[in-house]
Design an enzyme around this catalytic site. Sequence first.
Site, PDB file in Angstrom:
ATOM      1  N   HIS A  86       0.858  -1.192   0.000  1.00 31.35           N
ATOM      2  CA  HIS A  86       0.000   0.000   0.000  1.00 31.35           C
ATOM      3  C   HIS A  86       0.895   1.244   0.000  1.00 31.35           C
ATOM      4  CE1 HIS A  86      -2.910   3.031   1.046  1.00 31.35           C
ATOM      5  NE2 HIS A  86      -3.852   2.171   0.741  1.00 31.35           N
ATOM      6  N   GLU A 151      -4.061   1.341  -7.182  1.00 32.71           N
ATOM      7  CA  GLU A 151      -4.488   2.487  -6.375  1.00 32.71           C
ATOM      8  C   GLU A 151      -3.613   3.700  -6.703  1.00 32.71           C
ATOM      9  OE1 GLU A 151      -6.735   1.208  -2.590  1.00 32.71           O
ATOM     10  OE2 GLU A 151      -4.624   1.273  -2.095  1.00 32.71           O
TER      11      GLU A 151
END
Length: 223
Positions: A86, A151
């Site tokens: 992430h 993302e």
Amino acid sequence: MIFAANLKCNHTRASFKIYAEILNKTIGVKCDDIIVFPPSVAFLEKENNFIQGAQNFYPCVNGAFTGELGKEHLDEFGIKCVLIGHSERRALGDEEFIKAKFDFAKEHGYKIVFCIGEDLKLKNSNQTLDFLKKQLEVIDLDYKNLIIAYEPIYSIGSGVSAKKEDIAKVLEFVSSLTQAPLLYGGSVNGDNIKDILNIKHCSGVLVGSAALKAENFIKLIKG
Ligand code: 13P
């Protein structure tokens, strides 16, 4: 479709218990396509109807790694799914560390949700695909328990998702490299989720803010 919720540094043990109860009740039966990543202090020991995943871990079973979480700790909660790469964590480590995490998780058969994403500077200089390719080079794209989440950093937490055509371009590219299901994450909400799920090669979403309330996450799942 896969619906994943990254609760980040939100929810306590007490509030996540309620969150899980609401979700369990609504889902009704065990569903492997709904994944929730709570903060580690809120991990639940009981069986849930969704998959409980870890936002982070250290690539070890246990050992002298102050403040870290090893496999032994995940095992105690039956956790078999991890989030790796992430952008909010990439900022704290290098590519080699990410590779070590991936290799460890693969060795132990975890379901891996592997995040990739470029920042606005890279996007504006047309380097998106080259950059994402590099992020994917360190992992085994044929790993059977792999899910990839695209993302874009500029979209996370901004309230505005990436443009459909930009997502489509990236998913097309990534799908030429791997059979893994591809998710999109970055300001997914009730207004844009339908359009996003309709993008070719999109197998689901990784949601942050819009999934912080169980009721809202359920609305996204129900469509
Ligand atoms: P937001 O949905 O809040 O933009 O967060 C996305 C995210 O980072 C999920 O991992």
